[in-house]
Design a protein around this motif. Structure first.
Motif, short mmCIF file in Angstrom:
data_model
loop_
_atom_site.label_atom_id
_atom_site.label_comp_id
_atom_site.label_asym_id
_atom_site.label_seq_id
_atom_site.Cartn_x
_atom_site.Cartn_y
_atom_site.Cartn_z
N MET A 1 0.84 -1.19 0.00
CA MET A 1 0.00 0.00 0.00
C MET A 1 0.87 1.24 0.00
N PRO A 2 0.61 2.24 -0.86
CA PRO A 2 1.43 3.44 -0.88
C PRO A 2 1.28 4.24 0.41
N VAL A 3 2.39 4.83 0.85
CA VAL A 3 2.36 5.66 2.06
C VAL A 3 1.81 7.03 1.68
N PRO A 4 0.77 7.51 2.40
CA PRO A 4 0.22 8.82 2.05
C PRO A 4 1.25 9.91 2.29
N PRO A 5 1.22 10.97 1.51
CA PRO A 5 2.19 12.05 1.70
C PRO A 5 2.00 12.72 3.06
N PHE A 6 3.12 13.18 3.62
CA PHE A 6 3.07 13.84 4.92
C PHE A 6 2.47 15.24 4.75
N THR A 7 1.51 15.53 5.57
CA THR A 7 0.90 16.87 5.54
C THR A 7 1.37 17.64 6.76
N PRO A 8 2.11 18.73 6.56
CA PRO A 8 2.61 19.48 7.72
C PRO A 8 1.47 20.22 8.41
N PRO A 9 1.64 20.53 9.68
CA PRO A 9 0.63 21.34 10.37
C PRO A 9 0.61 22.76 9.82
N ALA A 10 -0.47 23.46 10.07
CA ALA A 10 -0.58 24.84 9.60
C ALA A 10 0.37 25.76 10.35
N THR A 11 0.62 25.42 11.61
CA THR A 11 1.55 26.21 12.42
C THR A 11 2.42 25.27 13.25
N ILE A 12 3.58 25.75 13.60
CA ILE A 12 4.48 25.07 14.53
C ILE A 12 4.90 26.08 15.58
N GLY A 13 4.56 25.78 16.84
CA GLY A 13 4.88 26.73 17.90
C GLY A 13 4.20 28.08 17.73
N GLY A 14 3.09 28.09 17.00
CA GLY A 14 2.39 29.34 16.76
C GLY A 14 2.89 30.10 15.54
N PHE A 15 3.95 29.61 14.90
CA PHE A 15 4.48 30.26 13.70
C PHE A 15 3.87 29.61 12.45
N PRO A 16 3.39 30.41 11.51
CA PRO A 16 2.77 29.82 10.32
C PRO A 16 3.78 29.08 9.44
N VAL A 17 3.38 27.90 8.97
CA VAL A 17 4.20 27.10 8.06
C VAL A 17 3.90 27.52 6.63
N THR A 18 4.94 27.75 5.85
CA THR A 18 4.75 28.14 4.45
C THR A 18 5.10 27.02 3.47
N ALA A 19 5.94 26.07 3.87
CA ALA A 19 6.30 24.97 2.97
C ALA A 19 6.94 23.84 3.77
N LEU A 20 6.70 22.62 3.32
CA LEU A 20 7.36 21.45 3.90
C LEU A 20 8.70 21.26 3.19
#
Length: 259
Positions: free
Chosen positions: A1-20
């Protein structure tokens, strides 16, 4: 079975994530931004060692700006360092010796700061050393960092691990200096002192019969033998026979460069 792609959280430590940027085994590194200033950040999940460097500042150490725990997982926010990994630079060939020694001086200055704070990096490799656009070396990736004398485990990158670290013993500053010696060997010769896959390297480093590592002049005859002694000491199997501090190592290199 293919492993689903990792989806990063919207924020880390309250800082917005812009790209994985990278994800592996529940850990991730993401690009982010400081909402207050707009400054770019490197945001990480699952890198516990970063927290040890909070408040520590040095021009050749990536700055850890904030760290904490979120949903039982450590997070950290680091100042963004634009640069190219030294590993990629070395893939282009051996750098000029003057440049190699300048980068080595910067690495040892960063380690002196780190060790002065009682912290051991435990994963000094060309993959974790960035060369900035203006030619400066910056030490990054503190995920395996530990207090000196703690963190006993065989974690690290085998080609750069000191013998005691391979055995799972708690590492001190001399383990980082061994790794720095491997980096210097590579900067000067374009090769590693111990070569082969991870298992072969471990076997060579921990071989039952004590043996000195290959001299850099054997790996790269055009280099001559003037660095053989300093690297034999840096890569000594017994930590007591190595350089005992980054400044001591740096002074030995400076003496050779001035001769």
């Amino acid at each position: 079975m293919p492993v689903p792609p990792f989806t990063p959280p919207a924020t880390i430590g309250g800082f917005p994530v812009t790209a994985l940027l990278a994800a592996r085994a529940g850990r991730c590194a993401c690009a982010g931004a400081d909402p207050a200033t707009g400054a770019p950040l490197l945001l990480k999940l699952g890198s516990p060692g970063d927290a040890l460097l909070g408040g520590l500042r040095h021009p050749h150490l990536a700055a850890v700006l904030a760290a904490g725990e979120e949903h039982g997982q450590p997070w950290s926010a680091l100042a963004w360092v634009a640069g190219r990994p030294l590993r990629a630079v070395l893939a282009d060939g051996v750098p000029p010796q003057v440049q190699a020694l300048a980068w080595m001086a910067q690495l040892l200055a960063a380690l002196a700061c780190l060790h002065g704070a009682g912290i051991v990096h435990r994963d000094i490799t060309p993959a974790n050393l960035l060369i900035t656009p203006d030619g400066q070396l910056v030490v990054t990736d503190f995920g395996l960092a530990a207090r000196a004398g703690q963190g006993g485990s065989a974690a690290g990158t085998p080609a750069y691990m000191a013998p005691e670290q391979m055995r799972g013993a708690p590492a001190d500053a001399r383990a980082d200096l061994y790794a720095a010696g491997v980096v210097l060997f590579q900067l000067l010769t374009g090769r590693l002192p111990f070569e082969g896959n991870a298992g072969a390297v471990v076997q060579q480093v921990l071989a039952a019969a004590p043996a000195a590592p290959p001299a850099p002049s054997h790996r790269h005859p055009a280099l001559g033998c003037r660095f053989d002694g300093v690297l034999a000491r840096a890569l000594a199997r017994d930590p007591g026979q190595r350089f005992q501090s980054a400044s001591q190592f740096a002074a030995a290199i400076s003496e050779i460069a001035a001769a």
